[in-house]
Enzyme design. Structure first.
Site, PDB file in Angstrom:
ATOM      1  N   HIS A 271      -3.361   6.905   2.098  1.00 22.59           N
ATOM      2  CA  HIS A 271      -3.910   5.550   1.523  1.00 22.59           C
ATOM      3  C   HIS A 271      -5.493   5.198   2.283  1.00 22.59           C
ATOM      4  CE1 HIS A 271      -4.382   1.293   0.725  1.00 22.59           C
ATOM      5  NE2 HIS A 271      -4.082   0.874   1.893  1.00 22.59           N
TER       6      HIS A 271
ATOM      7  N   ASN B  12     -10.220  -0.504  -0.628  1.00 23.69           N
ATOM      8  CA  ASN B  12      -9.089  -0.505  -0.716  1.00 23.69           C
ATOM      9  C   ASN B  12      -8.266  -0.966  -1.703  1.00 23.69           C
ATOM     10  OD1 ASN B  12      -6.143  -0.773   0.046  1.00 23.69           O
ATOM     11  ND2 ASN B  12      -6.544  -1.567   1.961  1.00 23.69           N
TER      12      ASN B  12
ATOM     13  N   CYS C 114       0.917  -1.287   0.059  1.00 26.12           N
ATOM     14  CA  CYS C 114       0.105   0.009  -0.023  1.00 26.12           C
ATOM     15  C   CYS C 114       0.792   1.215   0.033  1.00 26.12           C
ATOM     16  CB  CYS C 114      -0.843   0.015   1.191  1.00 26.12           C
ATOM     17  SG  CYS C 114      -2.145  -1.530   1.184  1.00 26.12           S
TER      18      CYS C 114
HETATM   19  O1  UT7 Z   1      -4.102  -1.612   3.589  1.00 22.20           O
HETATM   20  C1  UT7 Z   1      -3.496  -2.315   4.363  1.00 22.20           C
HETATM   21  C2  UT7 Z   1      -4.440  -3.739   4.498  1.00 22.20           C
HETATM   22  N1  UT7 Z   1      -5.663  -3.308   5.004  1.00 22.20           N
HETATM   23  C3  UT7 Z   1      -6.085  -3.839   6.339  1.00 22.20           C
HETATM   24  O2  UT7 Z   1      -5.150  -4.466   7.006  1.00 22.20           O
HETATM   25  C4  UT7 Z   1      -7.202  -3.493   7.168  1.00 22.20           C
HETATM   26  C5  UT7 Z   1      -6.812  -2.783   8.473  1.00 22.20           C
HETATM   27  N2  UT7 Z   1      -8.013  -3.316   9.423  1.00 22.20           N
HETATM   28  C6  UT7 Z   1      -9.098  -2.973   9.435  1.00 22.20           C
HETATM   29  O3  UT7 Z   1      -9.523  -2.262   8.464  1.00 22.20           O
HETATM   30  C7  UT7 Z   1     -10.118  -3.497  10.557  1.00 22.20           C
HETATM   31  O4  UT7 Z   1      -9.258  -3.868  11.615  1.00 22.20           O
HETATM   32  C8  UT7 Z   1     -11.104  -4.380   9.808  1.00 22.20           C
HETATM   33  C9  UT7 Z   1     -12.216  -3.655   9.022  1.00 22.20           C
HETATM   34  C10 UT7 Z   1     -10.445  -5.349   8.898  1.00 22.20           C
HETATM   35  C11 UT7 Z   1     -11.986  -5.064  11.014  1.00 22.20           C
HETATM   36  O5  UT7 Z   1     -12.563  -4.137  11.704  1.00 22.20           O
HETATM   37  P1  UT7 Z   1     -12.454  -4.023  13.354  1.00 22.20           P
HETATM   38  O6  UT7 Z   1     -13.180  -3.089  14.005  1.00 22.20           O
HETATM   39  O7  UT7 Z   1     -10.956  -4.248  13.656  1.00 22.20           O
HETATM   40  O8  UT7 Z   1     -13.269  -5.402  13.827  1.00 22.20           O
HETATM   41  P2  UT7 Z   1     -12.726  -6.766  14.436  1.00 22.20           P
HETATM   42  O9  UT7 Z   1     -11.728  -7.484  13.709  1.00 22.20           O
HETATM   43  O10 UT7 Z   1     -12.284  -6.375  15.786  1.00 22.20           O
HETATM   44  O11 UT7 Z   1     -13.883  -7.619  14.736  1.00 22.20           O
HETATM   45  C12 UT7 Z   1     -14.996  -7.484  15.173  1.00 22.20           C
HETATM   46  C13 UT7 Z   1     -16.173  -8.414  15.077  1.00 22.20           C
HETATM   47  C14 UT7 Z   1     -15.544  -9.810  15.345  1.00 22.20           C
HETATM   48  O12 UT7 Z   1     -16.674 -10.651  15.780  1.00 22.20           O
HETATM   49  P3  UT7 Z   1     -16.388 -10.820  17.510  1.00 22.20           P
HETATM   50  O13 UT7 Z   1     -15.111 -11.532  17.777  1.00 22.20           O
HETATM   51  O14 UT7 Z   1     -16.529  -9.543  18.100  1.00 22.20           O
HETATM   52  O15 UT7 Z   1     -17.498 -11.746  17.806  1.00 22.20           O
HETATM   53  C15 UT7 Z   1     -15.449 -10.223  13.887  1.00 22.20           C
HETATM   54  O16 UT7 Z   1     -15.721 -11.741  13.863  1.00 22.20           O
HETATM   55  O17 UT7 Z   1     -16.786  -8.569  13.796  1.00 22.20           O
HETATM   56  C16 UT7 Z   1     -16.540  -9.760  13.217  1.00 22.20           C
HETATM   57  N3  UT7 Z   1     -16.246  -9.604  11.595  1.00 22.20           N
HETATM   58  C17 UT7 Z   1     -17.505  -9.174  10.758  1.00 22.20           C
HETATM   59  N4  UT7 Z   1     -18.912  -9.386  11.216  1.00 22.20           N
HETATM   60  C18 UT7 Z   1     -19.687  -8.939   9.989  1.00 22.20           C
HETATM   61  C19 UT7 Z   1     -15.310  -9.457  11.000  1.00 22.20           C
HETATM   62  N5  UT7 Z   1     -15.540  -9.268   9.680  1.00 22.20           N
HETATM   63  C20 UT7 Z   1     -16.758  -9.272   9.515  1.00 22.20           C
HETATM   64  C21 UT7 Z   1     -17.785  -8.967   8.377  1.00 22.20           C
HETATM   65  N6  UT7 Z   1     -19.062  -8.894   8.936  1.00 22.20           N
HETATM   66  N7  UT7 Z   1     -17.307  -8.538   7.307  1.00 22.20           N
END
Ligand code: UT7
Length: 337
Positions: free
Chosen positions: A264, A294, A123
């Site tokens: 980004h 992204n 990225c």
């Molecule tokens: O450019 C470099 C590449 N990009 C990245 O690496 C992305 C950077 N990270 C992010 O943008 C965020 O961390 C994410 C969008 C990937 C995730 O958001 P978050 O607020 O950090 O969510 P989380 O990983 O803490 O997940 C919260 C909950 C989890 O459930 P539990 O454990 O709380 O029950 C996940 O299993 O949301 C669940 N979850 C989803 N639910 C519905 C994860 N993905 C999804 C989904 N739909 N697509």
């Protein structure tokens, strides 16, 4: 200790002459994704800011997207491929293992005299590309450079993994830079950093030399991107804030001097959090992730092209590009447009 750029006596500076971008026509909405994995428009919009992303068909490749964006940038700069001395394509989804994607772009543009190569900084690739082109142009030996960020991340997306498949889109953006000795400032400063110890935070392991295509993979998922979202999230905010702050300090500038921060587009919450810590008002931070997702190295040049075309940036404005991504890598360019 380096001198401040204002003290530099470099006779040549790298000035942005033109820009362009291109995304494939096909779109995938959050509702489409909700039919493929257990997710919802509400979750994706709330957690990432993404509503729609453009995705390539089987017949559309990275070099195709890169070339289309490059043609638009060349037209905008009022030059042809034959005028180019340097082509840098930033990508982690290259046309082939080799030759470089830049070679395909060079051929398509008939840029016969250009030195061409790819940059692999995920990225942050476009930021790295600008920083590298800057060195070539400030030497005065190279006149015109094309820097492209182009990705087809949806070709290495695991469409059964809801934590990653909702994030990515395909696209390309390009700028033409010219070596100018007329006192304009152009690219004022570039910084590029990496932390290879943290490579596992974001990766795609097949089919390099560690897991060659001729051998069966121990885990078939290695053909897809692996991301540790929460880890990346925290690092991204911290590194982007540090990088913008130190870059502005180095240039004797403050956030008041910036017309636009073009980050980004990895997650609207990450960008907003970084902007808040930098005390940048929302009108100085461009966000278009809602429409593209992204797009890795393509996101900064696509956003920049939109800002220019919408008149949000005018000649003479100070702008900052910043990115963070796999490697881990990060960097910034401070530019007088
Ligand atoms: O450019 C470099 C590449 N990009 C990245 O690496 C992305 C950077 N990270 C992010 O943008 C965020 O961390 C994410 C969008 C990937 C995730 O958001 P978050 O607020 O950090 O969510 P989380 O990983 O803490 O997940 C919260 C909950 C989890 O459930 P539990 O454990 O709380 O029950 C996940 O299993 O949301 C669940 N979850 C989803 N639910 C519905 C994860 N993905 C999804 C989904 N739909 N697509």
């Amino acid at each position: 200790m380096h001198k401040s750029p204002d003290d530099w006596t470099a006779p040549y500076r790298a000035v942005i002459k033109g820009c362009g971008s291109f995304v494939p026509a096909k779109v995938l909405t959050n509702d489409d994704l909700a039919k493929m994995v257990d997710t919802s428009d509400e979750w994706i919009t709330g957690r990432t800011g993404i509503k729609v992303r453009h995705i390539t068909t089987d017949n559309e490749s990275t070099a195709f997207l890169a070339t289309e964006a490059a043609k638009r940038a060349l037209t905008d700069a009022n030059i042809t491929g034959g005028d180019l001395d340097l082509i840098i394509v930033a990508t982690i989804t290259p046309e082939m293992v080799f030759p470089s994607t830049a070679c395909f772009v060079q051929s398509a543009l008939q840029a016969k005299k250009a030195c061409v190569f790819d940059v692999t900084a995920a990225c942050s690739g476009f930021i790295y590309g600008i920083g590298i082109a800057q060195q070539f142009l400030e030497s005065g030996r190279y006149k015109n450079a094309l820097v492209v960020g182009a990705e087809t991340l949806t070709k290495i997306t695991d469409w059964s993994d809801r934590t990653s498949c909702i994030l990515f889109g395909d696209g390309a953006g390009a700028v033409v830079l010219e070596s100018c000795g007329d006192g304009r400032r152009g690219i004022i400063y570039s910084t590029m950093s990496a932390d290879g110890d943290s490579w596992q935070s974001l990766n795609c392991q097949a089919y390099g030399s560690r897991h060659p295509a001729c051998k069966e993979l121990d885990d078939p998922k290695k053909i897809y991107m692996e991301i540790r979202g929460r880890e990346v999230y925290q690092q991204a905010v911290r590194r982007m804030v540090e990088t913008v702050t130190s870059s502005l300090d180095y240039c004797n500038l403050t956030t008041d001097d910036i017309k636009m921060l073009i980050s980004h587009q990895m997650n609207a919450r990450i960008i907003e959090s970084a902007a808040k810590r930098l005390k940048l008002p929302t009108e100085k931070v461009y966000i278009n992730i809602d429409r593209y997702g992204n797009t890795s190295s393509a996101s900064v040049p696509i956003a920049f092209d939109e800002c220019v075309k919408k008149g949000k940036i005018k000649r003479g404005d100070i702008i900052v590009f910043v990115a963070f991504g796999a490697g881990l890598t990060w960097g910034a360019n401070v530019i007088q447009y």
